[in-house]
Design a protein around this motif. Structure first.
Motif, PDB file in Angstrom:
ATOM      1  N   ASP A   1      16.517  11.816   0.905  1.00  0.00           N
ATOM      2  CA  ASP A   1      16.015  11.167   2.116  1.00  0.00           C
ATOM      3  C   ASP A   1      15.369  12.181   3.062  1.00  0.00           C
ATOM      4  N   SER A   2      15.985  13.366   3.171  1.00  0.00           N
ATOM      5  CA  SER A   2      15.411  14.404   4.023  1.00  0.00           C
ATOM      6  C   SER A   2      14.062  14.851   3.485  1.00  0.00           C
ATOM      7  N   LEU A   3      13.996  15.024   2.168  1.00  0.00           N
ATOM      8  CA  LEU A   3      12.749  15.442   1.537  1.00  0.00           C
ATOM      9  C   LEU A   3      11.667  14.379   1.742  1.00  0.00           C
ATOM     10  N   GLN A   4      12.031  13.124   1.613  1.00  0.00           N
ATOM     11  CA  GLN A   4      11.064  12.037   1.810  1.00  0.00           C
ATOM     12  C   GLN A   4      10.612  11.975   3.266  1.00  0.00           C
ATOM     13  N   TYR A   5      11.529  12.167   4.181  1.00  0.00           N
ATOM     14  CA  TYR A   5      11.203  12.125   5.608  1.00  0.00           C
ATOM     15  C   TYR A   5      10.180  13.198   5.964  1.00  0.00           C
ATOM     16  N   LEU A   6      10.425  14.431   5.511  1.00  0.00           N
ATOM     17  CA  LEU A   6       9.523  15.532   5.823  1.00  0.00           C
ATOM     18  C   LEU A   6       8.184  15.365   5.115  1.00  0.00           C
ATOM     19  N   THR A   7       8.214  14.821   3.897  1.00  0.00           N
ATOM     20  CA  THR A   7       6.964  14.594   3.169  1.00  0.00           C
ATOM     21  C   THR A   7       6.083  13.605   3.912  1.00  0.00           C
ATOM     22  N   ASN A   8       6.678  12.552   4.500  1.00  0.00           N
ATOM     23  CA  ASN A   8       5.900  11.583   5.270  1.00  0.00           C
ATOM     24  C   ASN A   8       5.318  12.220   6.534  1.00  0.00           C
ATOM     25  N   LEU A   9       6.060  13.148   7.150  1.00  0.00           N
ATOM     26  CA  LEU A   9       5.513  13.847   8.313  1.00  0.00           C
ATOM     27  C   LEU A   9       4.270  14.633   7.933  1.00  0.00           C
ATOM     28  N   VAL A  10       4.333  15.321   6.796  1.00  0.00           N
ATOM     29  CA  VAL A  10       3.192  16.117   6.338  1.00  0.00           C
ATOM     30  C   VAL A  10       2.020  15.210   5.970  1.00  0.00           C
ATOM     31  N   ALA A  11       2.300  14.110   5.251  1.00  0.00           N
ATOM     32  CA  ALA A  11       1.233  13.226   4.785  1.00  0.00           C
ATOM     33  C   ALA A  11       0.492  12.574   5.947  1.00  0.00           C
ATOM     34  N   ASN A  12       1.202  12.275   7.030  1.00  0.00           N
ATOM     35  CA  ASN A  12       0.596  11.550   8.150  1.00  0.00           C
ATOM     36  C   ASN A  12       0.158  12.457   9.299  1.00  0.00           C
TER      37      ASN A  12
ATOM     38  N   ASN B   1      -2.443  14.448   9.635  1.00  0.00           N
ATOM     39  CA  ASN B   1      -3.874  14.371   9.952  1.00  0.00           C
ATOM     40  C   ASN B   1      -4.484  13.037   9.522  1.00  0.00           C
ATOM     41  N   SER B   2      -3.651  12.000   9.389  1.00  0.00           N
ATOM     42  CA  SER B   2      -4.131  10.702   8.923  1.00  0.00           C
ATOM     43  C   SER B   2      -4.206   9.719  10.089  1.00  0.00           C
ATOM     44  N   ASP B   3      -5.342   9.034  10.181  1.00  0.00           N
ATOM     45  CA  ASP B   3      -5.505   8.046  11.253  1.00  0.00           C
ATOM     46  C   ASP B   3      -4.675   6.794  10.998  1.00  0.00           C
ATOM     47  N   GLU B   4      -4.523   6.431   9.733  1.00  0.00           N
ATOM     48  CA  GLU B   4      -3.741   5.253   9.372  1.00  0.00           C
ATOM     49  C   GLU B   4      -2.415   5.685   8.753  1.00  0.00           C
ATOM     50  N   ARG B   5      -1.405   4.908   9.051  1.00  0.00           N
ATOM     51  CA  ARG B   5      -0.061   5.235   8.575  1.00  0.00           C
ATOM     52  C   ARG B   5       0.015   5.131   7.044  1.00  0.00           C
ATOM     53  N   VAL B   6       0.521   6.192   6.403  1.00  0.00           N
ATOM     54  CA  VAL B   6       0.714   6.204   4.958  1.00  0.00           C
ATOM     55  C   VAL B   6       2.207   6.314   4.682  1.00  0.00           C
ATOM     56  N   ARG B   7       2.715   5.417   3.863  1.00  0.00           N
ATOM     57  CA  ARG B   7       4.147   5.440   3.528  1.00  0.00           C
ATOM     58  C   ARG B   7       4.328   6.015   2.130  1.00  0.00           C
ATOM     59  N   VAL B   8       5.088   7.127   2.053  1.00  0.00           N
ATOM     60  CA  VAL B   8       5.344   7.796   0.781  1.00  0.00           C
ATOM     61  C   VAL B   8       6.826   7.665   0.447  1.00  0.00           C
ATOM     62  N   VAL B   9       7.113   7.125  -0.718  1.00  0.00           N
ATOM     63  CA  VAL B   9       8.491   6.987  -1.196  1.00  0.00           C
ATOM     64  C   VAL B   9       8.698   7.986  -2.327  1.00  0.00           C
ATOM     65  N   ILE B  10       9.776   8.731  -2.256  1.00  0.00           N
ATOM     66  CA  ILE B  10      10.084   9.712  -3.297  1.00  0.00           C
ATOM     67  C   ILE B  10      11.300   9.238  -4.069  1.00  0.00           C
ATOM     68  N   ASP B  11      11.185   9.190  -5.380  1.00  0.00           N
ATOM     69  CA  ASP B  11      12.284   8.742  -6.236  1.00  0.00           C
ATOM     70  C   ASP B  11      12.510   9.773  -7.329  1.00  0.00           C
TER      71      ASP B  11
ATOM     72  N   GLY C   1       0.787  -1.227   0.000  1.00  0.00           N
ATOM     73  CA  GLY C   1       0.000   0.000   0.000  1.00  0.00           C
ATOM     74  C   GLY C   1       0.816   1.273   0.000  1.00  0.00           C
ATOM     75  N   SER C   2       2.137   1.154  -0.147  1.00  0.00           N
ATOM     76  CA  SER C   2       2.973   2.358  -0.166  1.00  0.00           C
ATOM     77  C   SER C   2       2.769   3.122  -1.473  1.00  0.00           C
ATOM     78  N   VAL C   3       3.004   4.421  -1.409  1.00  0.00           N
ATOM     79  CA  VAL C   3       2.836   5.297  -2.569  1.00  0.00           C
ATOM     80  C   VAL C   3       4.202   5.836  -2.967  1.00  0.00           C
ATOM     81  N   THR C   4       4.563   5.665  -4.231  1.00  0.00           N
ATOM     82  CA  THR C   4       5.823   6.190  -4.744  1.00  0.00           C
ATOM     83  C   THR C   4       5.541   7.385  -5.643  1.00  0.00           C
TER      84      THR C   4
END
Length: 326
Positions: free
Chosen positions: A231-242, A244-254, A208-211
């Motif tokens: 990696d820093s950009l991906q880390y901060l993006t995951n903080l923003v995405a999650n 206000n989210s009740d369920e954990r969302v994993r975002v991978v940036i490539d 269910g991860s999003v790339t």
């Protein structure tokens, strides 16, 4: 043999200075590189190249020794000596041609190497100028990303009090609202950096991860050294995405398939260092890596029966060590 020693920012610069002082060309010189030199990082640790250039010695002229007058010979003796003289002359001529061919070959190789170095230096110089000419907004945005990651990481460490926590396996889910928040955050970052980026979304049906794959010009600035900026950009993006989210969302940036290329690079590195450990018997410590990259090293060598891998140190300095299996 006359020679001079010169220094310069590069080997080519030092050689050019030496040739100018000796008033000779590269083909007339013997060039010895004493120190390659280092460019350093932002002016720190730079070391000039040093060379020794000398003038090639001219081959000593063969002395012409007058032969004593020979007594008169018969026709057969004269013919035999004539044949011998012709053979000797042919051998001398062949030797001279071979030496000249070797000299021409050496000059050609030297000229080719000189051209290659100059071309590489020119390309590097152009690349450096292009990077230096980039808008200051790029550096500011990247610095802000790394600063935010460091601040958040330090806050998490403080809240945990330095204790290791055992967490349940994360459960990932696809949340369109969270993914849209991630994309909006990234777009704001790109606007601040004044770069145009095309984003593609891919969903992994297994976890269910999003790339989010990024494409555009000058994508190297989003990757950084060994992918640290990415990696820093991906880390901060995951903080923003999650946020206000009740369920954990994993975002991978490539960026331009960098992740796949990095896996190949780390796999080759792991196998090469494992061969070194098997050859020397000494353990090897790699540079600090994030958990994902450390996992790649472990997996690359998990089937090697002669070596083993382990992680040492604390984040962000935690690294992999390769050593002989006991």
């Amino acid at each position: 043999m006359a020679f001079v020693e010169k220094t310069g920012k590069s080997v080519d610069e030092a050689v050019a200075a030496a040739l100018e002082e000796l008033k000779i060309t590269a083909g007339e010189a013997v060039i010895e590189v004493l120190e390659e030199g280092k460019k350093g990082f932002f002016g720190f640790g730079r070391k000039d190249a040093r060379v020794r250039v000398s003038v090639k010695e001219a081959p000593a002229a063969e002395e012409n020794i007058a032969a004593p007058a020979a007594p008169e010979k018969t026709v057969s003796e004269a013919a035999s000596e004539a044949v011998s003289a012709v053979k000797a002359a042919a051998d001398v001529a062949a030797g001279a041609l071979a030496k000249k061919a070797e000299a021409v070959k050496a000059d050609a190789v030297s000229a080719a190497e000189d051209f290659g170095k100059k071309a590489a230096d020119a390309a590097e110089d152009l690349s450096k100028k292009a990077v230096d000419a980039k808008d200051d907004a790029v550096d500011s945005a990247i610095s802000a990303l790394n600063a935010l990651k460091s601040e958040h990481y330090g806050r998490e460490r403080g809240e945990r009090g330095g204790r290791k926590e055992f967490r349940e396996p994360r459960k990932y889910a696809v949340n369109d609202e969270a993914v849209n928040a991630a994309r909006e955050f990234l777009q704001k970052v790109f606007n601040a950096m004044r770069i145009e980026v095309v984003m593609e979304k891919f969903i992994n049906k297994y976890d269910g991860s999003v790339t989010l794959r990024l494409h555009g010009a000058d994508m190297g600035i989003l990757i950084g050294k060994h992918g640290q900026t990415l990696d820093s950009l991906q880390y901060l993006t995951n903080l923003v995405a999650n946020k206000n989210s009740d369920e954990r969302v994993r975002v991978v940036i490539d960026v331009e398939d960098y992740r796949d290329r990095r896996i190949e690079t780390l796999t080759r590195l792991a196998r090469r260092l494992a061969d070194k450990v098997k050859r020397t018997g000494e353990r090897v410590a790699l540079e600090p890596m994030n958990p994902h990259e450390r996992k790649i090293i472990h997996m690359a060598l998990q089937r090697d029966n002669r070596v083993t891998t382990l992680s040492e140190g604390d984040d962000p300095f935690r690294h992999v060590v390769i050593e002989l299996r006991k």
